[in-house]
Design a protein around this motif. Sequence first.
Motif, mmCIF file in Angstrom:
data_model
loop_
_atom_site.group_PDB
_atom_site.id
_atom_site.type_symbol
_atom_site.label_atom_id
_atom_site.label_comp_id
_atom_site.label_asym_id
_atom_site.label_seq_id
_atom_site.Cartn_x
_atom_site.Cartn_y
_atom_site.Cartn_z
ATOM 1 N N ASN A 225 2.420 67.541 82.244
ATOM 2 C CA ASN A 225 3.337 68.500 81.624
ATOM 3 C C ASN A 225 2.654 69.087 80.377
ATOM 4 O O ASN A 225 3.006 68.769 79.240
ATOM 5 C CB ASN A 225 4.669 67.826 81.276
ATOM 6 N N ILE A 226 1.671 69.919 80.629
ATOM 7 C CA ILE A 226 0.787 70.451 79.587
ATOM 8 C C ILE A 226 1.563 71.093 78.436
ATOM 9 O O ILE A 226 1.250 70.861 77.269
ATOM 10 C CB ILE A 226 -0.225 71.440 80.202
ATOM 11 N N ASP A 227 2.586 71.875 78.759
ATOM 12 C CA ASP A 227 3.345 72.565 77.710
ATOM 13 C C ASP A 227 4.008 71.596 76.722
ATOM 14 O O ASP A 227 4.379 72.000 75.627
ATOM 15 C CB ASP A 227 4.419 73.470 78.323
ATOM 16 N N HIS A 228 4.158 70.329 77.105
ATOM 17 C CA HIS A 228 4.804 69.341 76.238
ATOM 18 C C HIS A 228 3.853 68.260 75.725
ATOM 19 O O HIS A 228 4.311 67.255 75.178
ATOM 20 C CB HIS A 228 6.005 68.716 76.972
ATOM 21 N N TRP A 229 2.550 68.457 75.878
ATOM 22 C CA TRP A 229 1.596 67.479 75.352
ATOM 23 C C TRP A 229 1.816 67.208 73.857
ATOM 24 O O TRP A 229 1.743 66.079 73.415
ATOM 25 C CB TRP A 229 0.165 67.951 75.562
ATOM 26 N N ALA A 230 2.076 68.259 73.104
ATOM 27 C CA ALA A 230 2.216 68.107 71.650
ATOM 28 C C ALA A 230 3.435 67.263 71.264
ATOM 29 O O ALA A 230 3.506 66.762 70.146
ATOM 30 C CB ALA A 230 2.287 69.479 70.987
ATOM 31 N N ASP A 231 4.380 67.060 72.188
ATOM 32 C CA ASP A 231 5.560 66.232 71.909
ATOM 33 C C ASP A 231 5.175 64.766 71.709
ATOM 34 O O ASP A 231 5.873 64.037 71.015
ATOM 35 C CB ASP A 231 6.583 66.321 73.049
ATOM 36 N N TRP A 232 4.097 64.329 72.358
ATOM 37 C CA TRP A 232 3.712 62.915 72.262
ATOM 38 C C TRP A 232 2.259 62.701 71.848
ATOM 39 O O TRP A 232 1.893 61.611 71.441
ATOM 40 C CB TRP A 232 3.977 62.195 73.600
ATOM 41 N N GLN A 233 1.444 63.739 71.952
ATOM 42 C CA GLN A 233 0.024 63.626 71.608
ATOM 43 C C GLN A 233 -0.175 64.303 70.257
ATOM 44 O O GLN A 233 -0.288 65.522 70.177
ATOM 45 C CB GLN A 233 -0.816 64.301 72.697
ATOM 46 N N SER A 234 -0.231 63.506 69.194
ATOM 47 C CA SER A 234 -0.216 64.019 67.824
ATOM 48 C C SER A 234 -1.435 64.868 67.452
ATOM 49 O O SER A 234 -1.381 65.612 66.481
ATOM 50 C CB SER A 234 -0.075 62.852 66.845
ATOM 51 N N ASP A 235 -2.527 64.785 68.195
ATOM 52 C CA ASP A 235 -3.726 65.567 67.877
ATOM 53 C C ASP A 235 -3.728 66.947 68.520
ATOM 54 O O ASP A 235 -4.635 67.737 68.285
ATOM 55 C CB ASP A 235 -4.990 64.815 68.334
ATOM 56 N N ILE A 236 -2.731 67.222 69.356
ATOM 57 C CA ILE A 236 -2.696 68.477 70.110
ATOM 58 C C ILE A 236 -1.610 69.388 69.565
ATOM 59 O O ILE A 236 -0.521 68.934 69.214
ATOM 60 C CB ILE A 236 -2.471 68.200 71.610
ATOM 61 N N SER A 237 -1.921 70.689 69.516
ATOM 62 C CA SER A 237 -0.902 71.672 69.147
ATOM 63 C C SER A 237 -1.043 72.898 70.041
ATOM 64 O O SER A 237 -2.106 73.169 70.592
ATOM 65 C CB SER A 237 -1.028 72.068 67.673
#
Length: 149
Positions: A31-43
Motif C-alpha cells: 500500500n505505497i500511498d500509505h507507507w508514510a503512515d508507518w514508515q517514519s523515514d518516508i514522505s
Amino acid sequence: MKTINQNAPVKCSKSILINARPDKVWAVMTNIDHWADWQSDISKPKLNGKLAPNSTFDWKTGGVRIHSTLHTVEPFSHFGWTGKTMGMFAIHNWTLIEKNGQIQVTVDESMEGFLASLLKKSFNKNLERDMQHWLDLLKKECEQSNQSK
C-alpha cells in the motif's frame, strides 16, 4: 523477478520474521500511498496507477526524492522495484515465505552509480541500517494491526 546486481558497489540483504498472515503483510507492504503512515523515514509516497509491473511511484526518503518503477508484483510472495535518484540506480526486492505460521520477509537491494561507488563504505553502512529499520517498522505495523483484530 529482476535480481539485484551482485557486482554493485552497494548491496544488502536482511530478513525478519513477522507474526501475521501473508495477506496482512502483503497489504501493508504494497500500500505505497500509505507507507508514510508507518514508515517514519518516508514522505509523500504516491503510486501513479495500479499496483502492477511497469507502474511508477514517487516518494521521498531521507529528504531525497526517488522515482521508482515496479518490476514484480506477485501477491503474497514477491514485490520489487527499480529506482533512480541523483545519478544512482537501485534494485529493491521483497520476498515473503511462510514458515511455521509466521512470515519471513527478506529484502535485497543493490545500488550503483557514481555516488554509490564514491561513497561505497558509508552507503553500505547506511543501507544496512535503513533496511533493518524498515523491516522493524513493517513487523511492528503488521503485528500491531494483527492484535487489534
